[in-house]
Every structure is written in structure tokens, then in C-alpha cells.
Design an enzyme around this catalytic site. Structure first.
Site, PDB file in Angstrom:
ATOM      1  CE1 TYR A  95      -3.674   2.279   0.014  1.00 19.33           C
ATOM      2  CE2 TYR A  95      -3.810   2.110   2.399  1.00 19.33           C
ATOM      3  CZ  TYR A  95      -4.291   2.620   1.203  1.00 19.33           C
ATOM      4  OH  TYR A  95      -5.372   3.479   1.209  1.00 19.33           O
TER       5      TYR A  95
ATOM      6  CG  ASP B 255       8.580  -3.305   7.531  1.00 22.04           C
ATOM      7  OD1 ASP B 255       8.422  -2.072   7.488  1.00 22.04           O
ATOM      8  OD2 ASP B 255       8.036  -4.092   6.733  1.00 22.04           O
TER       9      ASP B 255
ATOM     10  CB  CYS C 175      -3.984  10.379  -3.797  1.00 23.89           C
ATOM     11  SG  CYS C 175      -4.500  10.620  -2.084  1.00 23.89           S
TER      12      CYS C 175
END
Length: 390
Positions: free
Chosen positions: A144, A180, A361
Site C-alpha cells: 500500500y 520494518d 491523490c
């Protein structure tokens, strides 16, 4: 967010467009963006409810986005409409829109919207809406964030290229420990463990992401924890953060980078993958803040450089923000094709909200207001020479 009660469609019983004179200020602003009301071009705005005019004048971009969700206006090429509006930089015009953004600016200046107790709000509001929706919208890696389209022909290839680019920039070696921060649905953790032989600890503020990532990483040396970055402990050879820094906020940059410095070994590398804004620090977009990413903040170049200059060496700064346009349009195509599978659980207003989000976006990055940065940072103790990778 998706209940019928909360997202009921607007009834559009307001005045008809032909019965209401359009305010001159709106006409002049739209002319600057080469957009017309009820024009014949694909990017022109088709007005269904004249209440749109007052909503825009009173609430700016928030009213504009909410009016779209309520079916007060439409466009055949929504991405192009929003691209043109953003390219015209209407919010910078003297005397228009300044007061509407003052409240949001003061909110971020006086308070800490990304405090520890607020850290999980974005997970609950956005990332936990349903893994099935994201599985349909994203590629099989469940990435994502912006793909890397340099040699890619489709979304999956672009995301795999991005994951490989990150791992290569980090110079991952078998047996190393990788942290991460903001691991999402575990795509990078899984890819790095399988292809580079590293042990991965991923953290997220989304329960749904944690559940999904844990299931897909079974049998791999991967641990997925539900936690705030400020609570991190341990030591890691390499650290990565992809699409999470936008939720940190300027007041927390010192704590964020101090955490990375504390848990990373002296000769380690840190890769920061974040959206960046072309301009000086600005207040968050009120529509995005309310409906998509609460408490978010897109950093400027100045904010990032100031936050890292005393504690890290900048090894590399890579901008491929225009690739986000293609990524977002691919997500929108997937979401639109999959919508019939979800229409019985999410109403039309939810559909229009996601359509506006993804297309807005895309316009943001197409206009070049939005950037996508990958920074590679090291601590002063690292002696090995770093070679940039593209």
C-alpha cells in the site's frame, strides 16, 4: 465508517444548478485551472446540486470533497479535474482559502495530533475497514505504497521492483536482523525473509494488518507486533519504514529518529520511504484528515532535512513521485472492478469517498505537488562506502 447510518447518500433536494447564479469568485478560480461548470470537456465539473457553491465557499476542500461524496457534482475524468485544480495552486491565491486552513495549522502547531495515545487511531479508522477491500485493490504483495515503474508493465511488477529496490538499497545480507516500522500487511517482511534470508520484526498500529501479516508469514523468521514505534526495543542491522512516516508528525520527528538511532547498530542502514510535499510545511488537507488519514502530516524537504542533520549521514535521496500517479490509478481500476463484490456491505457514499480519495491523490502527484522520497541514512559510525542504486 462504512455503516449505512453513517454514510447515507445525500438526498440532493437543494436548489437546481440552473436556478442559482454561480458566485463570480468560483468562476474566476476555475478559469485559472481551465475547468468549467457544466462544460463539455471530460474534466469539467457537472453540478447536480447548487448547494455545492456555498459548501465550497464556506468549507473549501472539505466541502468540495463532501459534496462529491453526496453526489452534488461529478466529472467524467475525476483524476484530470483534480489534477488541474491542484496544478493551479488555488489555495495559494491571496485572500482565498487562508482562513479555512488557519484552524488546522494552529491545531498542529499548538497540539500533538500524533501523540502516543492517538497512534492507533489511523489503524482503526482506515487500515481496519476490511482486509478484503485492500486485497481486491492492491497487488498480490499487498503493498500500500508507491510502486517503482521504471521497468514495470503492471502494478504487481512495479511493487515487486519496489520491494527489491528497497532490499538492495539496504544491502541486506543473509542472517541480518531487519526492523520494518509500519509493516502493513507484511509484504516487505515476507519478501525480504524469503529472498534475502533475513530475520524480520515488523510493527503496525492496525489489528487487521497484524492478523493478515502473521498468517502470510507463517514458517518464516518474521515477527509482527502491534505497537507504537516509541516502544521499540532491541538491536537491528537494518531498519526500514515504508509509508509510515506520514503518520509521525513534526513534533515527534526527534523521538522517531532517536528511536531508529537507538535500535540500529553502528554500521547499519536506515531506508525511509515517505510521501513529501513540494512546498514548505502546510496544514493537512481537511478532507483527507477527516475521511482517510486522521492526524497525518506530509513532510516538506526542509522538515526532513532538519530532523536528520545532526544524527544521520544522508547517503542517498531518491525521488520517484510521478510513479505514484500510475500506482494510484491502478488501485482505482482494481477497486472499481471489484466494487460489485462489496456493494452489499458498503454504501454508495463509501464508494464515492474512495473514488475521490484515489483520484485526488493521483492528481496530487501528477501536479508534482506530491513527491515520493526514498532516503538512505547511516549513523556516523559507519565506515563502509555506500553506492547508490536505481
Amino acid at each position: 465508517m462504512a455503516s449505512a447510518q453513517d454514510t447515507a447518500m445525500g438526498t440532493n433536494h437543494g436548489p437546481k444548478p440552473e436556478d442559482r447564479e454561480v458566485p463570480g469568485v468560483l468562476i474566476r478560480l476555475l478559469e485559472l485551472a481551465d475547468v468549467q461548470l457544466n462544460g463539455s470537456r471530460p474534466w469539467d465539473i457537472q453540478v447536480h446540486d447548487a448547494a455545492l457553491y456555498d459548501r465550497v465557499l464556506r468549507q473549501g476542500s472539505l466541502g468540495f470533497g463532501e459534496a462529491y461524496m453526496d453526489n452534488a457534482w461529478d466529472s467524467k475524468r475525476l483524476d484530470e479535474t483534480l489534477y488541474k485544480l491542484l496544478s493551479a495552486r488555488l489555495n495559494t491565491i491571496k485572500g482565498f482559502g487562508k482562513l479555512r486552513f488557519l484552524g488546522a495549522f494552529l491545531r498542529n502547531f499548538l497540539f500533538n495530533p500524533q501523540s502516543r495515545k492517538r497512534a492507533f487511531q489511523v489503524g482503526e479508522h482506515h487500515y481496519d475497514i476490511g482486509n478484503d477491500v485492500y486485497a481486491a485493490m492492491l497487488d498480490p504483495t499487498m503493498s500500500y505504497s508507491c510502486g517503482y515503474w521504471k521497468d514495470a508493465a503492471d502494478l504487481e511488477q512495479a511493487q515487486l521492483a519496489k520491494l527489491r529496490l528497497i532490499c538492495d538499497k539496504l544491502e541486506l545480507k543473509s542472517g541480518e536482523r531487519l526492523l520494518d516500522i509500519g509493516c502493513g500487511w507484511g509484504g516487505l517482511a515476507r519478501f525480504a525473509a524469503q529472498n534475502y534470508g533475513v530475520e524480520v520484526t515488523g510493527i503496525t498500529v492496525s489489528k487487521e494488518q497484524q492478523r493478515f501479516a502473521q498468517a502470510r508469514c507463517v514458517g518464516l523468521p518474521v515477527s509482527i507486533e502491534l505497537m507504537d514505534y516509541r516502544d521499540l526495543r532491541g538491536r537491528f542491522d537494518k531498519v526500514v519504514s515504508v509509508g509510515m512516516f506520514e503518520h509521525v508528525g513534526p513534533k515527534n520527528y526527534p523521538a522517531y529518529f532517536a528511536t531508529v538511532g537507538r535500535v540500529m547498530v553502528a554500521d547499519g542502514l536506515f531506508l525511509l520511504h515517505t510521501i513529501g510535499d513540494y512546498d514548505h510545511p502546510r496544514a493537512p488537507n481537511p478532507w483527507i484528515d477527516k475521511y482517510i488519514f486522521p492526524n497525518g502530516h506530509v513532510p516538506s524537504l526542509q522538515e526532513v532535512s532538519k530532523a536528520i542533520e545532526h544524527d544521520f549521514v544522508l547517503e542517498d535521496w531518491h525521488n520517484f513521485g510521478q510513479d505514484y500517479d500510475a500506482t494510484l490509478m491502478a488501485w482505482w481500476k482494481n477497486f472499481d472492478l471489484a466494487w460489485p463484490r462489496f456493494a452489499d456491505r458498503y454504501d454508495e457514499r463509501f464508494y464515492r469517498m474512495f473514488k475521490f480519495y484515489l483520484n485526488a491523490c493521483a492528481g496530487y502527484f501528477r501536479s508534482r505537488q506530491g513527491q515520493l522520497w526514498q532516503l538512505v541514512l547511516s549513523k556516523y559510525g559507519r565506515r563502509e562506502i555506500y553506492r547508490s542504486i536505481r
